[in-house]
Design a protein around this motif. Sequence first.
Motif, short mmCIF file in Angstrom:
data_model
loop_
_atom_site.label_atom_id
_atom_site.label_comp_id
_atom_site.label_asym_id
_atom_site.label_seq_id
_atom_site.Cartn_x
_atom_site.Cartn_y
_atom_site.Cartn_z
N SER A 87 0.82 -1.23 0.00
CA SER A 87 0.00 0.00 0.00
C SER A 87 0.85 1.27 0.00
O SER A 87 0.58 2.19 -0.79
N PRO A 88 1.87 1.37 0.87
CA PRO A 88 2.69 2.58 0.83
C PRO A 88 3.36 2.80 -0.52
O PRO A 88 3.47 3.94 -0.99
N SER A 89 3.81 1.71 -1.14
CA SER A 89 4.46 1.82 -2.45
C SER A 89 3.51 2.40 -3.49
O SER A 89 3.88 3.26 -4.29
N ARG A 90 2.27 1.93 -3.48
CA ARG A 90 1.28 2.38 -4.48
C ARG A 90 0.86 3.82 -4.23
O ARG A 90 0.65 4.60 -5.18
N ALA A 91 0.76 4.19 -2.96
CA ALA A 91 0.45 5.58 -2.64
C ALA A 91 1.55 6.51 -3.14
O ALA A 91 1.29 7.59 -3.68
N ALA A 92 2.80 6.09 -2.98
CA ALA A 92 3.93 6.90 -3.44
C ALA A 92 3.96 7.02 -4.95
O ALA A 92 4.22 8.10 -5.50
N ARG A 101 4.70 10.98 4.43
CA ARG A 101 3.97 12.26 4.33
C ARG A 101 2.47 12.05 4.35
O ARG A 101 1.70 12.99 4.58
N GLN A 102 2.03 10.83 4.07
CA GLN A 102 0.60 10.55 3.95
C GLN A 102 0.06 9.75 5.14
O GLN A 102 -1.13 9.45 5.20
N GLY A 103 0.95 9.38 6.06
CA GLY A 103 0.52 8.61 7.21
C GLY A 103 0.27 7.15 6.90
O GLY A 103 -0.35 6.44 7.68
N TYR A 113 -10.73 0.95 7.79
CA TYR A 113 -11.68 2.05 7.64
C TYR A 113 -11.04 3.26 6.95
O TYR A 113 -11.70 4.25 6.71
N THR A 114 -9.75 3.16 6.66
CA THR A 114 -9.04 4.28 6.06
C THR A 114 -8.54 3.93 4.67
O THR A 114 -8.65 2.80 4.22
N GLU A 443 7.66 17.70 9.51
CA GLU A 443 6.70 16.94 10.31
C GLU A 443 5.95 15.93 9.45
O GLU A 443 5.71 16.16 8.26
N THR A 444 5.58 14.83 10.06
CA THR A 444 4.78 13.82 9.37
C THR A 444 3.43 13.70 10.08
O THR A 444 3.33 13.91 11.29
N PRO A 445 2.37 13.36 9.34
CA PRO A 445 1.03 13.27 9.94
C PRO A 445 0.89 12.01 10.78
O PRO A 445 1.73 11.11 10.72
N PRO A 446 -0.20 11.93 11.56
CA PRO A 446 -0.46 10.69 12.32
C PRO A 446 -0.60 9.51 11.38
O PRO A 446 -1.02 9.65 10.23
#
Length: 487
Positions: A87-92, A101-103, A113-114, A443-446
């Motif tokens: 998932s992180p790879s695809r978001a990037a 940067r996207q949490g 749920y997210t 800063e990075t988001p939650p």
Amino acid sequence: MKHLKELILVGLPYQLAISGCVSPDSSTAKGEDAAPRPNVVIIYNDDMGYTDISSYGQQKWSTPNIDRLAAEGIRFTDLYSASHISSPSRAALLTGRYPARQGIQGVFFPDSYTGIPQEELLLSELLRSAGYATAIVGKWHLGHRDRYLPLQNGFDEYFGIPYSNDMSAQVFLRGNEVEEFHIDQTQLTKRYTQEAVDFIARQRDDKPFFLYLAHNMMHVPVFRSKEFEGKSGHGIYGDAVLEIDWSIGQLVRALEAKGVLENTLIIFSSDNGPWLQEGPLGGEAFPLREGKGTTYEGGLRVPAIAYWKGRIAPAVRNDVASTLDWYPTIARLAGADIPDTVRLDGYDLTELLLNGGNRASDRYAYFRNNKDVSGIRVGDWKLTLPQEQINGNFWRASTAAHDTLLFNLKDDAGETRNLYKTHPEKARELADALAQYRDDFGETPPVLVMYGNSQLRELQEQRRTAIREAEEKGVKSKAGQIDGFIE
């Protein structure tokens, strides 16, 4: 940013919807002498290892269709995914921004749920606002609830599985609706190929298109159709790789039949390294060290090919590059302005692709758990911060604790010789670069999604302990009863 995205999505002309944009400054993107904007096809494979294809050193089987793209385009030897898991790879890939940067620290599950943050401006949204027809075929894995699905994030069409093919309740979605509740995964690669070929055939001659073909293979469970059974001579994994290669051949033929191959940029890559824990059902990264789930080279360095007939000259490039670079590169070639409020982590590769130029940076940052900067590469050198012992489990191997690591990747791609003590000045130089990068990152988001659910993991461990204790007392259990959290 959210307001900007809403303006774009309601259909206003992009140039009217934004102010203060970063405009491309090249005749390759805009201007009287500009070439027609290219169609874009991104082929993104799941868990395909660095040496799974013959143009990257695989000798047990041959991948002629992929090799053709490599021989006639640019084959990157040192291109990195932005994450070592899905998932992180695809978001990037779709945002040009590190997952931190996207949490997005871990992977999304069928009960998540997210999903992809709504304020992110996806490549699909950017290209659609610039007049492109957009479609995704295959694995999404950025959230399956309505607001997170492809049609709500810049894609005109979607067909595929919304998450990994090993997760529960496998379904085919078409758009936002379930089309099939029972999937025959032996037909998965073939079905995706047919859908992608159909999309190409239906496109208008006067409108460019963006096709994102995200294969579920080579993620376990690995499948191939009957036509490819035994074809590699090296088991089901090799057979499945050959079917992926067949798929690429079908796409190229579809582009030729449509008469648009000369105006189509094709990008071939993988979301992360191979799942080595799966043994013969996992891929290969040799000579790179480790695989999926780690920040060693085998977890993040991926096969990557850029092909554009007649525009990209054949070459092998050893430049440091990243899947983060495709976002600004494609935006420039498409003539799409990126708002200056979007902070990208990638670099425009247009000059490298079309004119033999260089990437603007020779650096790449490694993120441990998609949250913390844990290493940096500068040119041929890589520094990795200390790490505690990681105990392996069903999905990743154990990793010994280590102090600071320094490798010269040009001489030692397998990361076997730690040069930290023998090259203290170089170590200090990279440590300073890493500290500066960390400060600049900000800063990075939650965290939106953790790396698995800690409570469920605890329950799973308790279950395993109970099973083990029962077996010691002579009570037999079925291994298949032990569920796993697999991304």
